[in-house]
Design a protein around this motif. Structure first.
Motif, PDB file in Angstrom:
ATOM      1  N   THR A  34       0.857  -1.192   0.000  1.00 12.45           N
ATOM      2  CA  THR A  34       0.000   0.000   0.000  1.00 12.45           C
ATOM      3  C   THR A  34       0.891   1.239   0.000  1.00 12.45           C
ATOM      4  O   THR A  34       1.810   1.359   0.807  1.00 12.45           O
ATOM      5  N   SER A  35       0.579   2.110  -0.950  1.00 10.65           N
ATOM      6  CA  SER A  35       1.383   3.312  -1.165  1.00 10.65           C
ATOM      7  C   SER A  35       1.311   4.217   0.059  1.00 10.65           C
ATOM      8  O   SER A  35       0.239   4.444   0.610  1.00 10.65           O
ATOM      9  N   TYR A  55      -1.125   3.719   5.218  1.00  6.99           N
ATOM     10  CA  TYR A  55      -1.302   4.553   4.021  1.00  6.99           C
ATOM     11  C   TYR A  55      -2.327   5.672   4.214  1.00  6.99           C
ATOM     12  O   TYR A  55      -2.167   6.768   3.710  1.00  6.99           O
ATOM     13  N   LYS A 127       5.708   9.595  -2.954  1.00  8.95           N
ATOM     14  CA  LYS A 127       5.022  10.397  -1.930  1.00  8.95           C
ATOM     15  C   LYS A 127       5.941  10.839  -0.786  1.00  8.95           C
ATOM     16  O   LYS A 127       5.500  11.515   0.129  1.00  8.95           O
ATOM     17  N   THR A 174       3.600   0.053  -6.003  1.00  6.28           N
ATOM     18  CA  THR A 174       2.467   0.254  -5.083  1.00  6.28           C
ATOM     19  C   THR A 174       1.315  -0.666  -5.494  1.00  6.28           C
ATOM     20  O   THR A 174       1.288  -1.189  -6.627  1.00  6.28           O
ATOM     21  N   SER A 176      -1.912  -0.065  -6.224  1.00 13.99           N
ATOM     22  CA  SER A 176      -2.802   0.246  -7.345  1.00 13.99           C
ATOM     23  C   SER A 176      -2.045   0.318  -8.674  1.00 13.99           C
ATOM     24  O   SER A 176      -2.654   0.129  -9.729  1.00 13.99           O
ATOM     25  N   ILE A 177      -0.727   0.545  -8.625  1.00 16.00           N
ATOM     26  CA  ILE A 177       0.033   0.437  -9.883  1.00 16.00           C
ATOM     27  C   ILE A 177       0.096  -1.039 -10.291  1.00 16.00           C
ATOM     28  O   ILE A 177      -0.054  -1.386 -11.471  1.00 16.00           O
ATOM     29  N   LYS A 202      -6.158   5.268 -12.024  1.00 17.90           N
ATOM     30  CA  LYS A 202      -4.888   5.423 -12.742  1.00 17.90           C
ATOM     31  C   LYS A 202      -5.209   5.523 -14.223  1.00 17.90           C
ATOM     32  O   LYS A 202      -5.793   4.606 -14.803  1.00 17.90           O
ATOM     33  N   TYR A 217      -1.783  13.160  -8.608  1.00 12.21           N
ATOM     34  CA  TYR A 217      -0.341  12.997  -8.781  1.00 12.21           C
ATOM     35  C   TYR A 217      -0.083  12.021  -9.925  1.00 12.21           C
ATOM     36  O   TYR A 217      -0.993  11.336 -10.392  1.00 12.21           O
ATOM     37  N   HIS A 219       2.431   8.917 -11.290  1.00 10.98           N
ATOM     38  CA  HIS A 219       3.493   7.932 -11.130  1.00 10.98           C
ATOM     39  C   HIS A 219       4.122   7.706 -12.491  1.00 10.98           C
ATOM     40  O   HIS A 219       3.435   7.742 -13.515  1.00 10.98           O
ATOM     41  N   ALA A 230      -6.211   8.669  -5.161  1.00 12.08           N
ATOM     42  CA  ALA A 230      -6.958   7.646  -4.412  1.00 12.08           C
ATOM     43  C   ALA A 230      -7.969   8.317  -3.491  1.00 12.08           C
ATOM     44  O   ALA A 230      -7.621   9.199  -2.702  1.00 12.08           O
ATOM     45  N   ARG A 273      -9.280  12.331   0.152  1.00 14.10           N
ATOM     46  CA  ARG A 273      -7.984  12.655  -0.465  1.00 14.10           C
ATOM     47  C   ARG A 273      -8.137  13.150  -1.901  1.00 14.10           C
ATOM     48  O   ARG A 273      -7.403  14.009  -2.361  1.00 14.10           O
TER      49      ARG A 273
HETATM   50  O1  5RP Z   1      -5.798   3.829  -0.940  1.00 11.53           O
HETATM   51  C1  5RP Z   1      -4.952   3.093  -1.360  1.00 11.53           C
HETATM   52  C2  5RP Z   1      -4.422   1.933  -0.593  1.00 11.53           C
HETATM   53  O2  5RP Z   1      -5.260   0.821  -0.818  1.00 11.53           O
HETATM   54  C3  5RP Z   1      -4.476   3.316  -2.698  1.00 11.53           C
HETATM   55  O3  5RP Z   1      -4.211   2.142  -3.357  1.00 11.53           O
HETATM   56  C4  5RP Z   1      -3.230   4.126  -2.683  1.00 11.53           C
HETATM   57  O4  5RP Z   1      -3.284   5.242  -1.832  1.00 11.53           O
HETATM   58  C5  5RP Z   1      -2.956   4.561  -4.075  1.00 11.53           C
HETATM   59  O5  5RP Z   1      -1.677   5.036  -4.090  1.00 11.53           O
HETATM   60  P1  5RP Z   1      -0.771   5.013  -5.377  1.00 11.53           P
HETATM   61  O6  5RP Z   1      -1.507   5.781  -6.400  1.00 11.53           O
HETATM   62  O7  5RP Z   1       0.488   5.732  -4.944  1.00 11.53           O
HETATM   63  O8  5RP Z   1      -0.544   3.605  -5.779  1.00 11.53           O
END
Ligand code: 5RP
Ligand code: ADP
Length: 374
Positions: A34-35, A55, A127, A174, A176-177, A202, A217, A219, A230, A273
């Motif tokens: 988790t980012s 996170y 981040k 991360t 979600s990437i 994304k 933001y 990536h 997110a 957020r």
């Molecule tokens: O809320 C989350 C954790 O489950 C998101 O996946 C996270 O904050 C997304 O971050 P990023 O864009 O840096 O991957």
């Protein structure tokens, strides 16, 4: 909850779960995390010096300091950024500053496998202030006393070491990437919405956009950008009211072609957020109708409106126009929700062929292994 212990235990129990007959086929391992989940560890032993910052935790106490050193609207200018977590720790800790090192969740778990302490990837490091375009920490960050804690940074998928003689570890990314990679969307204009506990967006774009006013933001993904953010809305809110079984049964009774008149902002707790960056945003989940089907319909539709606002915002800020949305995460299996989202977004929406972030991490491991064998 001892998070660090449970992450370590989960990693090793997963490795033990790999069937014996498949083990000889494992050539490479990568991990997504988790980012902005942040660990402060001892730089010699790797043992945590502090409880991890999760996170979604916010450290508003550090925001004025961070805003005073970072460029306006930089990604770190959000209470939940890794840099705010670092500064918050720096301001309260007295004794361990010299021996401390910052790592992200994925970095730390990978270290347990490869043993080289102090390395991160440029996705996880975004981040904390790493600039993936210049491939360096910017001078304004380097000049801060806490910059001594920052890990060195390499590209996701880069080979870092060996778990065993014949199993390599590749740098991670991360969550979600990883979900984006799993969907195998390779053209600008393709997007992935991860409907897990939260809602992460994304969009593959040729232009980079960063604007902390809206929690947006970018990536780096090789030579392109994954623009998005997110939201705190998502499946965790649904879980407050319904079991997975109820979600499935109630959803079957929803007519997705009909717009729900209910207007909510579904959040589990105060604070949002993206696409609104407002730590004080209050959840709106009332009035609750008598019918659970209607209530669920209203929540699903309201989350779809947040998603639509997010994609419209990215367009307004200059990202490549979104053409198609793939869905990952637990919410991807809900076909009625997919139809609602398609109507609200006005875009083709479908379930990604692979909806698990872990599949994306495996693709990263494969890429690293192929690169290494060339
Ligand atoms: O809320 C989350 C954790 O489950 C998101 O996946 C996270 O904050 C997304 O971050 P990023 O864009 O840096 O991957
Ligand atoms: N049929 C469904 N429709 C919508 N959401 C669902 C459904 N089943 C499960 N979910 C949601 O999926 C979420 C879990 O997805 P997952 O991707 O595993 O989350 P995480 O981000 O925690 O990894 C839960 O919060 C749950 O509410």
């Amino acid at each position: 909850m001892d998070w660090v212990r449970s992450w370590r235990a989960a990693l090793f129990s997963l490795l033990e779960d790999v069937p014996v007959h498949l083990r000889p086929l494992v050539a490479s391992i990568s991990i997504d995390g988790t980012s902005a989940t942040t660990l402060i560890v001892d730089r010699n032993t790797g043992e945590p010096l502090w409880r991890p910052f999760l996170y979604n935790e916010s450290c508003p106490d550090a925001l004025p300091t961070v805003k005073s050193v970072a460029p306006a609207n930089h990604t770190v200018c959000s209470g939940s950024s890794t840099l705010c977590k670092l500064v918050s720790w720096w301001n309260i800790e007295e004794s361990n500053k010299k021996s401390a090192l910052l790592l992200h969740q994925a970095d730390w778990l990978l270290w347990l496998l490869h043993g080289k302490l102090g390395v991160s990837d440029y996705n996880n490091a975004l981040k904390v202030g790493y600039d993936p375009a210049s491939d360096s920490y910017p001078p304004w960050l380097h000049s801060q006393p806490y910059s001594q804690l920052l890990p060195s940074v390499i590209a996701p998928g880069t080979s870092i070491g060996n778990l065993k003689e014949d199993i390599r570890t590749q740098f991670g990314t991360t969550d979600s990437i990883a979900a984006f990679l799993a969907a195998r969307a390779t053209q600008p204009g393709k997007a992935v919405t991860s409907l897990g506990s939260t809602l992460a967006i994304k969009l593959l774009s040729t232009t980079r956009i960063d604007d902390a006013r809206f929690g947006v933001y970018s990536h780096r993904l090789d030579d392109k950008w994954l623009v998005g953010g997110a939201s705190n809305t998502g499946g965790a809110v649904l879980k407050q009211f319904f079991t997975d079984e109820q979600l499935q049964k109630l959803s079957e009774q929803i007519n997705p072609m009909e717009a729900s008149p209910l207007d909510y902002y579904p959040l589990k707790a105060v604070g949002e957020r993206f696409p609104v960056a407002d730590p004080n945003l209050v959840p709106r989940l009332h009035p609750r109708p008598e019918s659970d089907v209607e209530y669920l319909h209203g929540i699903l539709e309201s989350i779809a409106h947040i998603e639509a606002t997010a994609y419209n915002l990215l367009k307004d800020l200059g990202a490549t126009q979104v053409e198609e949305v793939f869905t990952a995460g637990g919410g991807a299996k809900n076909e009625k929700w997919t139809k609602i989202r398609e109507r609200v977004l006005g875009l083709p929406v479908s379930r990604a062929k692979q909806t698990e972030a872990a599949y994306g991490a495996a693709l990263l491991a494969l890429k690293g292994a192929q690169h290494h064998s060339c």
